[in-house]
Design a protein around this motif. Structure first.
Motif, PDB file in Angstrom:
ATOM      1  N   LYS A 257       0.832  -1.197   0.000  1.00  0.00           N
ATOM      2  CA  LYS A 257       0.000   0.000   0.000  1.00  0.00           C
ATOM      3  C   LYS A 257       0.873   1.256   0.000  1.00  0.00           C
ATOM      4  CE  LYS A 257      -3.453  -2.412   2.846  1.00  0.00           C
ATOM      5  NZ  LYS A 257      -4.460  -2.573   1.793  1.00  0.00           N
ATOM      6  N   LEU A 258       0.275   2.342  -0.478  1.00  0.00           N
ATOM      7  CA  LEU A 258       0.917   3.654  -0.435  1.00  0.00           C
ATOM      8  C   LEU A 258      -0.108   4.663   0.059  1.00  0.00           C
ATOM      9  CD1 LEU A 258       3.274   5.588  -1.068  1.00  0.00           C
ATOM     10  CD2 LEU A 258       2.306   5.857  -3.361  1.00  0.00           C
ATOM     11  N   ARG A 259       0.214   5.328   1.162  1.00  0.00           N
ATOM     12  CA  ARG A 259      -0.680   6.338   1.741  1.00  0.00           C
ATOM     13  C   ARG A 259      -0.124   7.726   1.446  1.00  0.00           C
ATOM     14  NH1 ARG A 259      -1.119   7.209   8.109  1.00  0.00           N
ATOM     15  NH2 ARG A 259       0.765   8.389   7.573  1.00  0.00           N
ATOM     16  N   VAL A 260      -0.978   8.585   0.889  1.00  0.00           N
ATOM     17  CA  VAL A 260      -0.541   9.948   0.535  1.00  0.00           C
ATOM     18  C   VAL A 260      -1.539  10.947   1.106  1.00  0.00           C
ATOM     19  CG1 VAL A 260       0.491   9.078  -1.601  1.00  0.00           C
ATOM     20  CG2 VAL A 260      -1.805  10.066  -1.654  1.00  0.00           C
ATOM     21  N   PRO A 261      -1.073  12.150   1.446  1.00  0.00           N
ATOM     22  CA  PRO A 261      -1.993  13.174   1.955  1.00  0.00           C
ATOM     23  C   PRO A 261      -2.773  13.810   0.820  1.00  0.00           C
ATOM     24  CG  PRO A 261       0.220  14.061   1.871  1.00  0.00           C
ATOM     25  CD  PRO A 261       0.326  12.614   1.470  1.00  0.00           C
ATOM     26  N   ASP A 262      -3.990  14.260   1.102  1.00  0.00           N
ATOM     27  CA  ASP A 262      -4.772  14.968   0.096  1.00  0.00           C
ATOM     28  C   ASP A 262      -4.079  16.265  -0.280  1.00  0.00           C
ATOM     29  OD1 ASP A 262      -6.596  12.959   0.252  1.00  0.00           O
ATOM     30  OD2 ASP A 262      -8.054  14.060   1.469  1.00  0.00           O
ATOM     31  N   THR A 263      -4.226  16.650  -1.531  1.00  0.00           N
ATOM     32  CA  THR A 263      -3.531  17.827  -2.048  1.00  0.00           C
ATOM     33  C   THR A 263      -3.846  19.078  -1.245  1.00  0.00           C
ATOM     34  OG1 THR A 263      -3.648  16.862  -4.259  1.00  0.00           O
ATOM     35  CG2 THR A 263      -3.100  19.192  -4.114  1.00  0.00           C
ATOM     36  N   LYS A 264      -5.092  19.250  -0.854  1.00  0.00           N
ATOM     37  CA  LYS A 264      -5.503  20.454  -0.146  1.00  0.00           C
ATOM     38  C   LYS A 264      -4.949  20.525   1.272  1.00  0.00           C
ATOM     39  CE  LYS A 264      -9.840  20.901  -2.736  1.00  0.00           C
ATOM     40  NZ  LYS A 264     -11.319  20.960  -2.636  1.00  0.00           N
ATOM     41  N   ALA A 265      -4.452  19.413   1.776  1.00  0.00           N
ATOM     42  CA  ALA A 265      -3.962  19.385   3.156  1.00  0.00           C
ATOM     43  C   ALA A 265      -2.644  20.144   3.314  1.00  0.00           C
ATOM     44  CB  ALA A 265      -3.777  17.946   3.622  1.00  0.00           C
ATOM     45  N   GLY A 266      -1.922  20.359   2.213  1.00  0.00           N
ATOM     46  CA  GLY A 266      -0.661  21.086   2.279  1.00  0.00           C
ATOM     47  C   GLY A 266       0.450  20.303   2.946  1.00  0.00           C
ATOM     48  N   ARG A 267       0.305  18.983   3.026  1.00  0.00           N
ATOM     49  CA  ARG A 267       1.317  18.136   3.646  1.00  0.00           C
ATOM     50  C   ARG A 267       2.090  17.394   2.559  1.00  0.00           C
ATOM     51  NH1 ARG A 267      -1.684  14.711   8.250  1.00  0.00           N
ATOM     52  NH2 ARG A 267       0.459  14.006   8.517  1.00  0.00           N
TER      53      ARG A 267
END
Length: 441
Positions: A257-267
């Protein structure tokens, strides 16, 4: 005879056509099979022979990050932007042949005497590394570790030091020539007076007086989620799922799996996880296997260096002007964690790309002893301080979306955690001590 010759020509032509057609079919199958390419992408570095892989590790990631010399008996931190002393040292090691290594001392007083001996030029790694990582062969059945290299006046002998155990190793070498390194060190432009102070399990560099440190600026770049999905999971049979906490998880299957932050989160923090039973690895194997994951990410490795080891986690940081950069609040660029059941790679997709010409900005940091005293007054036990360094934290520059400033800051490692001095001063140490004791059971 003539008809037989024609018939054989026909058979040869038909056979050639069949082979040609079969090769086209196989080529199409390979080129359209994503699983094949995914496997190539994920294992291409592993397939290289041991010697080339070891050379790549030395020259790319496992370099010393600090150099120290003496003037009138006073130790100085050395740095020269034009003459990279750690890189020069690694180049010098390329042709070295290791003849013998033996322990000569494990006495703390003798170790400290060597730390302060003007005869030796010192190059240090951020943490202990494996001797076998550099020797091209196992010199002993046990793999010694070291943090410091002591360059003696002779080109026939090299000394290695382990801060944790205060052990000194004497290494007999051949084909070595450190003369140019000594010359560069003597002419080094940036010199800051220091002293070596024993902390919990290492000797740290202390600055006895306030020092001015430059503030640098960089244009940054961020790779898209699809870039890392492609490199780590492939492009076929990948599913995605969103949750309500600002994360998206891409899955190749239940185990990867690969977990990524949502674009709007600024992370920018991402986490790759693969569940798989692991064999028991030596310290040397862990260092090498960890590097394979760093290469797999496809990040720019020009300034990426080995930074730290904490329990089963190895981390790598960008080094600018000889100092590490914390990409997140207190996290380096890449951290790998290899356990018996999982492989985890936590990393930032924010990369430093183009340096902006230095504009004269500096920050004055207090003497190291002053910082330590503030932390002790705030409740941090001095015996729990594992490391203290000057590093860069990233600060957004609002004049441009992709511009960041690198602000020199004291970072301290305690209870196996890296935080800035300001963060530690606000820490509730009673809760932290209780939590640490619980984890240790």
């Amino acid at each position: 005879m003539k008809s037989r010759f024609k018939f054989s020509d026909i058979l040869l032509s038909v056979g050639t056509f069949i082979v040609f057609a079969l090769s086209i079919v196989l080529w199409i199958f390979i080129m359209t099979n994503d699983q094949y390419f995914s496997r190539i992408d994920q294992t291409n570095n592993v397939s290289q022979n041991s010697r080339s892989r070891r050379s790549r590790i030395i020259y790319n990631l496992y370099l010393p990050t600090s150099a120290y010399g003496f003037k009138n008996g006073q130790p100085y931190r050395l740095y020269d932007a034009k003459k990279n002393l750690p890189l020069e040292y690694i180049k010098d090691l390329k042709e070295v042949k290791y003849k013998n290594i033996r322990e000569v001392s494990s006495n703390q007083k003798e170790y400290e005497a060597m730390l302060n001996d003007p005869k030796y030029l010192q190059l240090t790694f951020p943490n202990e590394v494996s001797v076998n990582l550099f020797t091209k062969k196992n010199l002993k059945s046990t793999d010694q570790t070291f943090r410091r290299s002591f360059i003696s006046p002779s080109n026939d002998v090299l000394y290695l030091g382990n801060d944790k155990t205060t052990t000194i190793y004497r290494v007999e070498i051949a084909n070595a020539n450190f003369n140019r390194l000594r010359e560069y060190a003597a002419k080094s432009r940036a010199k800051k007076p220091v002293k070596f102070v024993r902390m919990k399990n290492s000797y740290e560099t202390f600055y006895d007086q306030p020092e001015n440190w430059r503030v640098y600026s960089y244009l940054t770049n961020t790779q898209t989620d699809s870039y890392f999905v492609s490199r780590l999971l492939g492009t076929a049979n990948v599913t995605s799922s969103n949750n309500k906490k600002g994360w998206t998880t891409y899955s190749l299957n239940y185990y990867t799996k690969l977990r990524v932050p949502d674009t709007k989160a600024g992370r920018h923090d991402m986490l790759y996880t693969r569940y798989e039973k692991q064999k028991n690895l030596s310290e040397n194997d862990c260092l090498i296997d960890s590097v394979e994951y760093v290469h797999k990410l496809g990040l720019s490795e020009q300034d990426l260096r080995y930074f730290d080891t904490t329990k089963d986690k190895l981390s790598y940081s960008n080094y600018i002007e000889g100092m590490p950069v914390f990409m997140g609040k207190h996290s380096p660029q890449v951290s790998t964690k290899l356990t018996q059941d999982t492989e985890e790679v936590a990393f930032s997709n924010l990369e430093l790309q183009i340096p902006i010409p230095f504009d004269g900005q500096t920050r004055t940091l207090p003497a190291t002893g002053t910082v330590i005293q503030r932390l002790v007054n705030a409740g941090l036990k001095k015996t729990e301080i594992q490391r203290i360094i000057v590093a860069y934290r990233i600060e957004k520059d609002h004049s441009h979306d992709s511009l960041v400033n690198l602000i020199p800051t004291y970072y301290i490692k305690a209870y196996d955690q890296w935080k800035s001095a300001q963060e530690w001063e606000k820490q509730d140490f009673n809760k932290l001590a209780v939590k640490s004791q619980g984890e240790g059971k």
